[in-house]
Design a protein around this motif. Structure first.
Motif, PDB file in Angstrom:
ATOM      1  N   GLY A   1      14.682  -7.879  54.279  1.00  0.00           N
ATOM      2  CA  GLY A   1      14.158  -6.561  53.961  1.00  0.00           C
ATOM      3  C   GLY A   1      14.855  -5.525  54.825  1.00  0.00           C
ATOM      4  N   VAL A   2      14.293  -4.333  54.880  1.00  0.00           N
ATOM      5  CA  VAL A   2      14.958  -3.273  55.628  1.00  0.00           C
ATOM      6  C   VAL A   2      15.039  -3.603  57.112  1.00  0.00           C
ATOM      7  N   ALA A   3      14.021  -4.271  57.668  1.00  0.00           N
ATOM      8  CA  ALA A   3      14.066  -4.634  59.083  1.00  0.00           C
ATOM      9  C   ALA A   3      15.167  -5.649  59.348  1.00  0.00           C
ATOM     10  N   GLY A   4      15.271  -6.656  58.484  1.00  0.00           N
ATOM     11  CA  GLY A   4      16.295  -7.673  58.678  1.00  0.00           C
ATOM     12  C   GLY A   4      17.704  -7.142  58.517  1.00  0.00           C
TER      13      GLY A   4
ATOM     14  N   MET B   1      11.898   8.131  52.110  1.00  0.00           N
ATOM     15  CA  MET B   1      11.881   9.445  52.742  1.00  0.00           C
ATOM     16  C   MET B   1      12.124   9.301  54.246  1.00  0.00           C
ATOM     17  N   LEU B   2      13.115   9.993  54.737  1.00  0.00           N
ATOM     18  CA  LEU B   2      13.422  10.024  56.172  1.00  0.00           C
ATOM     19  C   LEU B   2      12.813  11.318  56.690  1.00  0.00           C
ATOM     20  N   ALA B   3      11.491  11.266  56.864  1.00  0.00           N
ATOM     21  CA  ALA B   3      10.695  12.484  57.066  1.00  0.00           C
ATOM     22  C   ALA B   3       9.827  12.377  58.307  1.00  0.00           C
ATOM     23  N   PRO B   4      10.429  12.345  59.499  1.00  0.00           N
ATOM     24  CA  PRO B   4       9.615  12.144  60.711  1.00  0.00           C
ATOM     25  C   PRO B   4       8.643  13.278  60.994  1.00  0.00           C
ATOM     26  N   TRP B   5       8.999  14.515  60.666  1.00  0.00           N
ATOM     27  CA  TRP B   5       8.100  15.634  60.945  1.00  0.00           C
ATOM     28  C   TRP B   5       6.914  15.628  59.984  1.00  0.00           C
ATOM     29  N   CYS B   6       7.166  15.351  58.712  1.00  0.00           N
ATOM     30  CA  CYS B   6       6.048  15.245  57.766  1.00  0.00           C
ATOM     31  C   CYS B   6       5.135  14.079  58.131  1.00  0.00           C
ATOM     32  N   GLU B   7       5.715  12.952  58.486  1.00  0.00           N
ATOM     33  CA  GLU B   7       4.904  11.791  58.821  1.00  0.00           C
ATOM     34  C   GLU B   7       4.070  12.023  60.075  1.00  0.00           C
ATOM     35  N   ARG B   8       4.557  12.878  60.958  1.00  0.00           N
ATOM     36  CA  ARG B   8       3.823  13.164  62.190  1.00  0.00           C
ATOM     37  C   ARG B   8       2.461  13.773  61.896  1.00  0.00           C
ATOM     38  N   GLU B   9       2.286  14.360  60.736  1.00  0.00           N
ATOM     39  CA  GLU B   9       1.001  14.969  60.380  1.00  0.00           C
ATOM     40  C   GLU B   9      -0.133  13.956  60.464  1.00  0.00           C
TER      41      GLU B   9
ATOM     42  N   GLY C   1      15.069  19.741  58.219  1.00  0.00           N
ATOM     43  CA  GLY C   1      15.786  18.686  58.922  1.00  0.00           C
ATOM     44  C   GLY C   1      15.569  17.292  58.368  1.00  0.00           C
ATOM     45  N   GLU C   2      14.782  17.152  57.305  1.00  0.00           N
ATOM     46  CA  GLU C   2      14.486  15.830  56.762  1.00  0.00           C
ATOM     47  C   GLU C   2      15.449  15.450  55.644  1.00  0.00           C
ATOM     48  N   ALA C   3      15.407  14.190  55.256  1.00  0.00           N
ATOM     49  CA  ALA C   3      16.360  13.667  54.280  1.00  0.00           C
ATOM     50  C   ALA C   3      15.677  12.571  53.462  1.00  0.00           C
ATOM     51  N   HIS C   4      16.403  12.048  52.486  1.00  0.00           N
ATOM     52  CA  HIS C   4      15.885  10.925  51.719  1.00  0.00           C
ATOM     53  C   HIS C   4      17.032  10.084  51.184  1.00  0.00           C
ATOM     54  N   LEU C   5      16.698   8.872  50.760  1.00  0.00           N
ATOM     55  CA  LEU C   5      17.667   7.957  50.179  1.00  0.00           C
ATOM     56  C   LEU C   5      16.981   7.108  49.117  1.00  0.00           C
ATOM     57  N   ASP C   6      17.781   6.432  48.316  1.00  0.00           N
ATOM     58  CA  ASP C   6      17.258   5.492  47.329  1.00  0.00           C
ATOM     59  C   ASP C   6      17.243   4.116  47.986  1.00  0.00           C
ATOM     60  N   PRO C   7      16.055   3.561  48.287  1.00  0.00           N
ATOM     61  CA  PRO C   7      16.003   2.298  49.024  1.00  0.00           C
ATOM     62  C   PRO C   7      16.808   1.170  48.388  1.00  0.00           C
ATOM     63  N   ARG C   8      16.754   1.041  47.083  1.00  0.00           N
ATOM     64  CA  ARG C   8      17.418  -0.090  46.435  1.00  0.00           C
ATOM     65  C   ARG C   8      18.934   0.043  46.503  1.00  0.00           C
TER      66      ARG C   8
ATOM     67  N   HIS D   1       6.605   3.164  57.276  1.00  0.00           N
ATOM     68  CA  HIS D   1       7.758   3.834  57.870  1.00  0.00           C
ATOM     69  C   HIS D   1       8.981   2.934  57.946  1.00  0.00           C
ATOM     70  N   GLY D   2       9.160   2.068  56.967  1.00  0.00           N
ATOM     71  CA  GLY D   2      10.230   1.084  57.036  1.00  0.00           C
ATOM     72  C   GLY D   2      11.612   1.668  57.234  1.00  0.00           C
ATOM     73  N   PHE D   3      12.041   2.530  56.343  1.00  0.00           N
ATOM     74  CA  PHE D   3      13.391   3.092  56.439  1.00  0.00           C
ATOM     75  C   PHE D   3      13.489   4.113  57.561  1.00  0.00           C
ATOM     76  N   LEU D   4      12.377   4.705  57.922  1.00  0.00           N
ATOM     77  CA  LEU D   4      12.373   5.705  58.984  1.00  0.00           C
ATOM     78  C   LEU D   4      12.488   5.063  60.368  1.00  0.00           C
ATOM     79  N   LEU D   5      11.784   3.972  60.604  1.00  0.00           N
ATOM     80  CA  LEU D   5      11.715   3.407  61.954  1.00  0.00           C
ATOM     81  C   LEU D   5      12.534   2.143  62.154  1.00  0.00           C
ATOM     82  N   SER D   6      13.002   1.510  61.090  1.00  0.00           N
ATOM     83  CA  SER D   6      13.745   0.259  61.272  1.00  0.00           C
ATOM     84  C   SER D   6      15.020   0.436  62.098  1.00  0.00           C
ATOM     85  N   PRO D   7      15.773   1.546  61.999  1.00  0.00           N
ATOM     86  CA  PRO D   7      16.949   1.662  62.872  1.00  0.00           C
ATOM     87  C   PRO D   7      16.602   1.608  64.353  1.00  0.00           C
ATOM     88  N   ALA D   8      15.558   2.302  64.770  1.00  0.00           N
ATOM     89  CA  ALA D   8      15.169   2.295  66.182  1.00  0.00           C
ATOM     90  C   ALA D   8      14.680   0.914  66.602  1.00  0.00           C
ATOM     91  N   MET D   9      13.908   0.253  65.750  1.00  0.00           N
ATOM     92  CA  MET D   9      13.425  -1.083  66.079  1.00  0.00           C
ATOM     93  C   MET D   9      14.572  -2.086  66.125  1.00  0.00           C
TER      94      MET D   9
END
Length: 333
Positions: free
Chosen positions: A9-12, A46-54, A133-140, A297-305
């Motif tokens: 998956g995205v984490a792997g 969605m690569l939306a850290p500010w929106c998710e912070r809500e 400052g946010e972005a998005h991508l197509d996961p597949r 938050h898979g696509f948002l946080l997996s790079p940091a993890m």
């Protein structure tokens, strides 16, 4: 350093990338017969850290703010940097103010600017918030691109593999999500739709605030739109329920009536692993490192993890500190 990554998956996939660029020899084992079908496959992207912070803790913002740059570097051409537009019906103006008060990284936009940003929403909303400052991508598409790149970099993929035999590997990274043996995890069910209509065009994800059922719509190629998503405390992976279908479609039509004539080309449901505080963890025990609890938050946080897990693999003298402890230190500071 020979490393086995369990789960594609995205984490792997992100863990495999962080390992291979550090010089590891990486093998990925996935129980499914091909890429996809897991929770990552049904994500909004969605690569939306500010929106998710809500609605999330501060670490989600801190760890996710560089995600768009990471994905841009790892999968060039997959990230769209057009920001996020948050709107609400005039009767729900209080929801917009509440949302704005709980996060940052936005500026207020009026009816005229909303029309310039999204012409098809002209005249429908008087006020909104633009998170530029946010972005998005197509996961597949992005997962397929990363899989292709990893293969070219020498990563060995084994599908339909349980990876019970870990002999010959120096370390292993467990990215199996809900399949992992961890009694701290709970399942959070998410349901989504993919609609297709040539009658609407959106340039960026749009979030519609509603006191009962907030919605996001993410544009895809080919006149397609991902509509999501429910959050239900359940580990059921059954198909989308009638109630959820009605709520998702009603909210989509509230954003724009033309969605009422859209074709429903796909429905999907997945179970996302979450810890009690909804924050991810990187845990280490002997030769195994586990990445889990990415929640929504898979696509948002997996790079940091993935970076943290790779650092633990190569830094034998560094104590294995669970991610939640690091979060606690950051919050208290």
């Amino acid at each position: 350093m020979r490393v086995l990554v369990k789960g594609a998956g995205v984490a792997g996939l992100t863990a495999a990338f962080e390992l291979v660029i550090r010089g590891a020899v990486v093998t990925v084992a996935e129980t499914r017969h091909s890429l996809g079908g897991n929770a990552s496959w049904f994500a909004g992207g969605m690569l939306a850290p500010w929106c998710e912070r809500e609605s999330a803790e501060q670490p989600v913002l801190e760890l996710g703010r560089d995600a768009a740059d990471w994905w841009d570097a790892a999968t060039p051409g997959q990230v769209t940097r057009a920001g996020t537009l948050v709107v609400a019906a005039p009767r729900d103006a209080g929801e917009l103010d509440r949302f704005a008060s709980r996060t940052s990284g936005h500026r207020r936009v009026d009816e005229e600017e909303i029309a310039r940003l999204e012409p098809d929403l002209a005249g429908r909303f008087r006020r909104g918030l633009l998170f530029l400052g946010e972005a998005h991508l197509d996961p597949r598409q992005t997962m397929a691109a990363l899989h292709k790149k990893l293969t070219a970099m020498g990563v060995d993929f084994h599908f339909s593999a349980d990876a019970q035999d870990v002999s010959g590997f120096d370390r292993q990274i467990d990215c199996t999500g809900m399949a992992a043996v961890d009694d701290r995890l709970r399942g959070v069910r998410g349901e989504m739709l993919i609609l297709r209509t040539p009658d609407i065009s959106l340039s960026r994800p749009v979030r519609l605030l509603h006191p009962r059922f907030p919605l996001y719509i993410v544009p895809r190629t080919g006149h397609r739109f991902m509509v999501g998503a429910t959050m239900i405390e359940s580990q059921s992976s059954d198909p989308v329920t009638v109630r959820s279908m009605i709520e998702l479609l009603s909210a989509a039509c509230a954003l724009h009536p033309a969605f009422g004539e859209a074709a429903i080309i796909e429905t999907g449901a997945s179970v996302r692993p979450a810890f009690p505080d909804n924050l991810p963890r990187v845990d280490a025990h002997e030769s195994t490192i586990a990445i889990n609890g990415l929640y929504r938050h898979g696509f948002l946080l997996s790079p940091a993890m993935a970076r943290r897990a790779a650092e633990l693999v190569f830094d034998h003298d560094k104590p294995a500190e669970p991610a939640d402890e690091a979060y606690g230190k950051r919050r208290s500071a």
